[in-house]
Design an enzyme around this catalytic site. Structure first.
Site, PDB file in Angstrom:
ATOM      1  N   ARG A  46       0.854  -1.176   0.000  1.00 51.93           N
ATOM      2  CA  ARG A  46       0.000   0.000   0.000  1.00 51.93           C
ATOM      3  C   ARG A  46       0.898   1.236   0.000  1.00 51.93           C
ATOM      4  O   ARG A  46       2.118   1.134   0.109  1.00 51.93           O
ATOM      5  CB  ARG A  46      -1.028   0.013   1.145  1.00 51.93           C
ATOM      6  CG  ARG A  46      -0.646  -0.608   2.445  1.00 51.93           C
ATOM      7  CD  ARG A  46       0.470   0.066   3.196  1.00 51.93           C
ATOM      8  NE  ARG A  46       0.251   1.498   3.352  1.00 51.93           N
ATOM      9  CZ  ARG A  46       1.183   2.387   3.599  1.00 51.93           C
ATOM     10  NH1 ARG A  46       2.469   2.006   3.694  1.00 51.93           N
ATOM     11  NH2 ARG A  46       0.920   3.663   3.733  1.00 51.93           N
ATOM     12  N   GLY A  47       0.230   2.411  -0.122  1.00 54.94           N
ATOM     13  CA  GLY A  47       0.993   3.643  -0.299  1.00 54.94           C
ATOM     14  C   GLY A  47       1.069   3.926  -1.791  1.00 54.94           C
ATOM     15  O   GLY A  47       1.381   3.021  -2.587  1.00 54.94           O
ATOM     16  N   ALA A  48       0.768   5.168  -2.171  1.00 57.37           N
ATOM     17  CA  ALA A  48       0.565   5.484  -3.588  1.00 57.37           C
ATOM     18  C   ALA A  48       1.728   5.054  -4.505  1.00 57.37           C
ATOM     19  O   ALA A  48       1.513   4.317  -5.476  1.00 57.37           O
ATOM     20  CB  ALA A  48       0.259   6.978  -3.736  1.00 57.37           C
ATOM     21  N   ASP A 224      -1.809  10.907  -2.071  1.00 55.93           N
ATOM     22  CA  ASP A 224      -2.259   9.887  -3.025  1.00 55.93           C
ATOM     23  C   ASP A 224      -2.593  10.479  -4.382  1.00 55.93           C
ATOM     24  O   ASP A 224      -2.529   9.801  -5.405  1.00 55.93           O
ATOM     25  CB  ASP A 224      -3.459   9.126  -2.470  1.00 55.93           C
ATOM     26  CG  ASP A 224      -2.987   8.131  -1.437  1.00 55.93           C
ATOM     27  OD1 ASP A 224      -2.747   8.538  -0.283  1.00 55.93           O
ATOM     28  OD2 ASP A 224      -2.807   6.955  -1.799  1.00 55.93           O
TER      29      ASP A 224
HETATM   30  O1  MRU Z   1      -4.472   3.291   2.245  1.00 54.79           O
HETATM   31  P1  MRU Z   1      -2.983   3.470   2.112  1.00 54.79           P
HETATM   32  O2  MRU Z   1      -2.211   2.900   3.241  1.00 54.79           O
HETATM   33  O3  MRU Z   1      -2.505   2.993   0.753  1.00 54.79           O
HETATM   34  O4  MRU Z   1      -2.779   5.037   2.145  1.00 54.79           O
HETATM   35  C1  MRU Z   1      -1.479   5.560   2.057  1.00 54.79           C
HETATM   36  C2  MRU Z   1      -1.428   7.022   2.222  1.00 54.79           C
HETATM   37  O5  MRU Z   1      -2.416   7.686   2.366  1.00 54.79           O
HETATM   38  C3  MRU Z   1      -0.078   7.654   2.088  1.00 54.79           C
HETATM   39  O6  MRU Z   1       0.021   8.779   2.893  1.00 54.79           O
HETATM   40  C4  MRU Z   1       0.131   8.077   0.630  1.00 54.79           C
HETATM   41  O7  MRU Z   1      -0.133   7.001  -0.229  1.00 54.79           O
HETATM   42  C5  MRU Z   1       1.490   8.580   0.379  1.00 54.79           C
HETATM   43  S1  MRU Z   1       2.697   7.304   0.456  1.00 54.79           S
HETATM   44  C6  MRU Z   1       4.193   7.977   0.027  1.00 54.79           C
END
Ligand code: MRU
Length: 343
Positions: A46-48, A224
């Site tokens: 996960r994480g963009a 994101d």
């Molecule tokens: O639902 P997630 O864990 O994928 O959400 C991640 C986030 O909101 C992060 O802050 C975002 O993706 C930035 S990661 C460099």
């Protein structure tokens, strides 16, 4: 030392299972595009930026299996709607598939590796730019996990902390626990402790009290999707944190690579916000806190208006408001054909 969150092997893509952290450090091997899609949906990864990198390798695996590029891209695009890096990476992979010559698997694998390496390089660069915003002894708040775990490596918000430390600064981090999936408590705290940072976890409602009672020099979060005017979608609760930061005159910084910018969207109202199962709110770490009969609303992200963002830190430098012209100049004069791409 942190294990590699995303690792290509001969057998396929090896992912650190982020659902298990911090209590178990386990990996999952994805040998086909469907298993990559499921890993993104179930938030193994996960994480963009990390979603984009994993999807790129998924496209390469699809070519190895003989799944059509179109079908693979469609399946991966249906996994999570908010992080634009996913759609950006799929578009890059489709372009390489369509325009290149030679073995499609080898070409797509090379491109996935390039996207992966480029993300790490972008994070190091934005980290260097961002660290200049912090004093020599900084106390910061972050939300969710925008670290090595959420990216190809090094991290965005956490990359700024790493770069500050490399520049000889001291960074004390308060990590919002980040309900409902606790990425701040489970992932950011673990990642920073593994890396030797001073980190303290607070519940999401405590940041106001923290700013009232102690000097906080900055809030730094990831993103994101950033619209063309600077409105920023990030993990649910980011907007609340930005409002509290504004009330306390604490600078609120968004750290993100340009692959997170979606120049096709004029503002944040058009950003698709994922809504997840209410059971994520009805339970905490597997223990029920609400009966199934209680209604729950569970948006995974919120949008922080650009007016609350003090600066956007990118690999090309620190952008200040107004973000419309600042972003447009980075994307070659603006318009809708920027690097980011809508779903
Ligand atoms: O639902 P997630 O864990 O994928 O959400 C991640 C986030 O909101 C992060 O802050 C975002 O993706 C930035 S990661 C460099």
């Amino acid at each position: 030392m942190l294990p590699e969150p995303i690792l290509w092997t001969e057998e396929g893509l090896s992912l650190l299972d982020q659902r298990k952290l911090p209590f178990a450090v386990e990996r999952i091997l994805c040998g086909d595009v469907e298993s990559i899609a499921e890993a993104i949906e179930k938030m193994v990864v996960r994480g963009a930026p990390a979603i984009g990198v994993a999807a790129a390798y998924g496209m390469a695996l699809a070519a190895r299996e003989g799944v059509s590029c179109y079908a693979a891209s469609k399946r991966l695009a249906a996994t999570r709607p908010t992080a634009v890096n996913l759609f950006w990476a799929l578009r890059q992979m489709e372009k390489v598939f369509t325009e290149g010559e030679g073995d499609p698997f080898l070409r797509l694998l090379a491109e996935a590796r390039r996207i992966h390496d480029e993300d790490i390089a972008c994070n190091r660069s934005l980290g260097r730019h961002g660290q200049s915003l912090l004093p020599g002894d900084a106390t910061v708040i972050t939300h969710c996990n925008a670290g090595a775990l959420a990216t190809g490596g090094y991290g965005t918000a956490l990359g700024v902390f790493r770069a500050a430390r490399e520049a000889g600064k001291r960074v004390t981090v308060f990590a919002d626990e980040t309900r409902p999936r606790l990425q701040g408590a489970r992932l950011t705290a673990w990642e920073l402790v593994e890396d030797g940072f001073d980190v303290t976890v607070i519940t999401d409602g405590m940041s106001g009290a923290l700013m009232q009672t102690r000097p906080v020099h900055a809030v730094i979060v990831g993103a994101d999707r950033i619209a063309a005017n600077g409105d920023t979608a990030n993990k649910i609760g980011t907007y609340n944190l930005a409002v509290v930061a504004a009330r306390h005159h604490v600078p609120f910084y968004v750290a993100a690579p340009l692959s997170t910018v979606d120049m096709s969207l004029p503002d944040g109202k058009a950003i698709p916000i994922e809504e997840r199962d209410g059971d994520e709110v009805r339970a905490v770490a597997g223990a029920d806190v609400l009966p199934p009969s209680i209604a729950v609303w569970n948006p995974a992200f919120d949008v922080t208006p650009a007016e609350l963002v003090t600066a956007i830190v990118t690999e090309r430098g620190v952008l200040r408001p107004p973000y419309g012209p600042a972003l447009a100049s980075l994307f070659g004069g603006g318009g809708v054909a920027g690097k980011g791409a809508s779903s």
